[in-house]
Design a protein around this motif. Structure first.
Motif, mmCIF file in Angstrom:
data_model
loop_
_atom_site.group_PDB
_atom_site.id
_atom_site.type_symbol
_atom_site.label_atom_id
_atom_site.label_comp_id
_atom_site.label_asym_id
_atom_site.label_seq_id
_atom_site.Cartn_x
_atom_site.Cartn_y
_atom_site.Cartn_z
ATOM 1 N N GLY A 151 0.909 -1.248 -0.008
ATOM 2 C CA GLY A 151 0.087 -0.002 0.184
ATOM 3 C C GLY A 151 1.004 1.275 0.025
ATOM 4 N N HIS A 152 1.860 1.214 0.694
ATOM 5 C CA HIS A 152 3.084 2.316 0.774
ATOM 6 C C HIS A 152 3.377 2.462 -0.566
ATOM 7 N N ALA A 153 3.853 1.455 -1.021
ATOM 8 C CA ALA A 153 4.691 1.530 -2.404
ATOM 9 C C ALA A 153 3.602 1.882 -3.567
ATOM 10 N N LEU A 154 2.418 1.585 -3.605
ATOM 11 C CA LEU A 154 1.317 2.009 -4.420
ATOM 12 C C LEU A 154 1.270 3.395 -4.283
ATOM 13 N N TYR A 155 1.230 4.036 -3.323
ATOM 14 C CA TYR A 155 0.730 5.357 -2.890
ATOM 15 C C TYR A 155 2.051 6.207 -2.576
ATOM 16 N N SER A 156 3.288 5.792 -3.184
ATOM 17 C CA SER A 156 4.549 6.106 -2.625
ATOM 18 C C SER A 156 4.752 7.958 -2.704
ATOM 19 N N ASP A 157 3.964 8.422 -3.833
ATOM 20 C CA ASP A 157 4.279 9.762 -4.314
ATOM 21 C C ASP A 157 3.213 10.467 -2.801
ATOM 22 N N MET A 158 2.195 9.997 -2.524
ATOM 23 C CA MET A 158 1.417 10.519 -1.242
ATOM 24 C C MET A 158 2.046 10.420 0.038
ATOM 25 N N PHE A 159 2.649 9.222 0.180
ATOM 26 C CA PHE A 159 3.430 9.109 1.425
ATOM 27 C C PHE A 159 4.637 10.088 1.677
ATOM 28 N N ALA A 178 -1.014 14.332 -8.858
ATOM 29 C CA ALA A 178 -2.319 13.670 -8.528
ATOM 30 C C ALA A 178 -2.918 13.437 -9.927
ATOM 31 N N ARG A 179 -3.034 14.552 -10.737
ATOM 32 C CA ARG A 179 -3.622 14.322 -12.241
ATOM 33 C C ARG A 179 -2.895 13.408 -13.154
ATOM 34 N N ARG A 180 -1.803 13.302 -12.970
ATOM 35 C CA ARG A 180 -0.940 12.239 -13.639
ATOM 36 C C ARG A 180 -1.065 10.678 -13.186
ATOM 37 N N PHE A 181 -1.206 10.570 -11.992
ATOM 38 C CA PHE A 181 -1.328 9.458 -11.260
ATOM 39 C C PHE A 181 -2.507 8.771 -11.334
ATOM 40 N N TYR A 182 -3.791 9.664 -11.323
ATOM 41 C CA TYR A 182 -5.070 9.005 -11.497
ATOM 42 C C TYR A 182 -5.226 9.243 -13.098
ATOM 43 N N ALA A 183 -5.355 8.189 -13.812
ATOM 44 C CA ALA A 183 -5.802 8.210 -15.154
ATOM 45 C C ALA A 183 -7.199 8.804 -15.356
ATOM 46 N N LEU A 242 -4.415 3.595 -12.458
ATOM 47 C CA LEU A 242 -3.392 4.513 -11.916
ATOM 48 C C LEU A 242 -2.026 4.412 -13.041
ATOM 49 N N ARG A 243 -1.079 5.444 -12.796
ATOM 50 C CA ARG A 243 -0.063 5.564 -13.608
ATOM 51 C C ARG A 243 1.190 5.659 -12.587
ATOM 52 N N HIS A 244 1.478 4.597 -12.047
ATOM 53 C CA HIS A 244 2.534 4.541 -11.126
ATOM 54 C C HIS A 244 4.083 5.161 -11.744
ATOM 55 N N PRO A 245 4.713 6.173 -10.798
ATOM 56 C CA PRO A 245 5.879 6.475 -11.343
ATOM 57 C C PRO A 245 6.982 5.489 -11.501
ATOM 58 N N GLU A 249 1.538 1.862 -16.034
ATOM 59 C CA GLU A 249 -0.109 1.714 -15.700
ATOM 60 C C GLU A 249 -0.362 0.570 -15.107
ATOM 61 N N LEU A 250 -1.527 0.562 -14.096
ATOM 62 C CA LEU A 250 -2.115 -0.649 -13.624
ATOM 63 C C LEU A 250 -3.435 -0.198 -13.258
ATOM 64 N N GLU A 251 -4.378 -1.223 -13.662
ATOM 65 C CA GLU A 251 -5.786 -1.033 -13.410
ATOM 66 C C GLU A 251 -6.019 -2.269 -12.240
#
Length: 309
Positions: A151-159, A178-183, A242-245, A249-251
């Motif tokens: 979960g931390h890794a998926l939202y690494s930018d947020m954390f 965020a606008r890039r992260f969320y497709a 999601l567009r993970h850095p 891309e992840l669905e």
């Protein structure tokens, strides 16, 4: 801005009731409810008298309700109003919450800080025991109180951006990435606003929740516009693109489950379809999350390797 601040009025929820009922009435056309239309109309939706007739109440009584006064309103009248305005299940529940608050004893109302709910140790263990699925625990303000490694890794930018507690709605509207992260950022953002409004309807006297809404209203034009629509919604299940850095891309399908015994805690779990590129991406992300320091794989290198596969 003034309309938003009025909805946060701690003296009561009349502004919220008024704006919600008016916004729902404006969305319903006469044709949708089988009413004839004669000549030009000056209102975008139904007239108050039309809603009153459909609900089986007097115009004077419905006008009182739409002015924000739900004191003494019965469940049967709320149901009639809900049918007349074609409210969905979430909207009906929101109206019922507004009525409950309006009829709560004044001695129980008042500006107050909310006591933070504790994440039970067994819930932490359950979340941590899902190493292949991103999962985290949130409260009703969408603060992330606990997350597993993935979960931390998926939202690494947020954390990385926020201090504790991390807040997913604050990330959606205030993060530059965020606008890039969320497709599907627009959909995610509107759902977040609707969910916050539902929570505010349940407890408009929660200081921390009101402070969060006030902060977002002040700092985000997009939030302010969406909040003004008076739409409500909930986070339940669905699909996020999601567009993970790191892994691209992840669905992922997601499910939000209430924590038994706690009305303000929920667990959100993300899951890819079996044998999909997103499952491969999560496996790659899990491997990346286990590395640290100089051993952490370069993000660009990982993405290139995944594309070659």
């Amino acid at each position: 801005m003034g309309d938003i601040l009025r909805t946060l009025d701690f003296m009561g929820n009349r502004p919220e009731v008024r704006e919600f009922l008016m916004s729902r009435r404006e969305k319903v056309t006469p044709e949708q409810v089988g009413l004839p239309v004669y000549g030009s109309r000056r209102v975008s939706g139904l007239r108050r008298g039309e809603v009153a007739a459909l609900a089986g109440v007097s115009v004077e009584y419905y006008t009182r309700l739409e002015r924000g006064n739900l004191t003494g309103v019965s469940d049967s009248v709320l149901e009639s109003i809900s049918r007349a305005l074609l409210l969905d299940d979430t909207e009906r529940s929101h109206l019922a919450n507004l009525a409950r608050v309006a009829n709560t004893s004044s001695s129980r109302k008042g500006k107050r800080p909310a006591s933070p709910p504790e994440v039970p140790p067994i819930v932490r263990r359950i979340v941590d025991a899902m190493p292949t699925l991103p999962a985290f625990v949130q409260n009703n303000r969408f603060d992330v109180l606990h997350a597993n490694l993935l979960g931390h890794a998926l939202y690494s930018d947020m954390f990385e951006e926020q201090g504790a507690p991390v807040n997913t709605v604050r990330f959606v509207f205030l993060s530059p990435v965020a606008r890039r992260f969320y497709a599907d950022w627009e959909t995610v953002a509107r759902t977040a606003v609707g969910a916050l409004r539902v929570e505010a309807g349940k407890d408009p006297f929660d200081t921390e929740l009101s402070n969060l809404i006030g902060e977002l209203s002040t700092r985000s034009d997009a939030f302010r516009v969406m909040w003004g629509s008076n739409d409500v919604g909930t986070f339940r299940d669905g699909v996020k693109r999601l567009r993970h850095p790191v892994v691209g891309e992840l669905e992922l399908e997601h499910e939000t489950l209430p924590v038994p015994g706690s009305a303000k805690l929920s667990i959100t779990v993300y899951s890819p379809k079996l044998e999909s590129p997103s499952e491969d991406g999560l496996t790659l992300l899990a491997n990346w999350s286990l590395t640290s320091g100089d051993e952490k794989l370069d993000a660009a290198e990982i993405t290139d390797d995944s594309l070659r596969d």
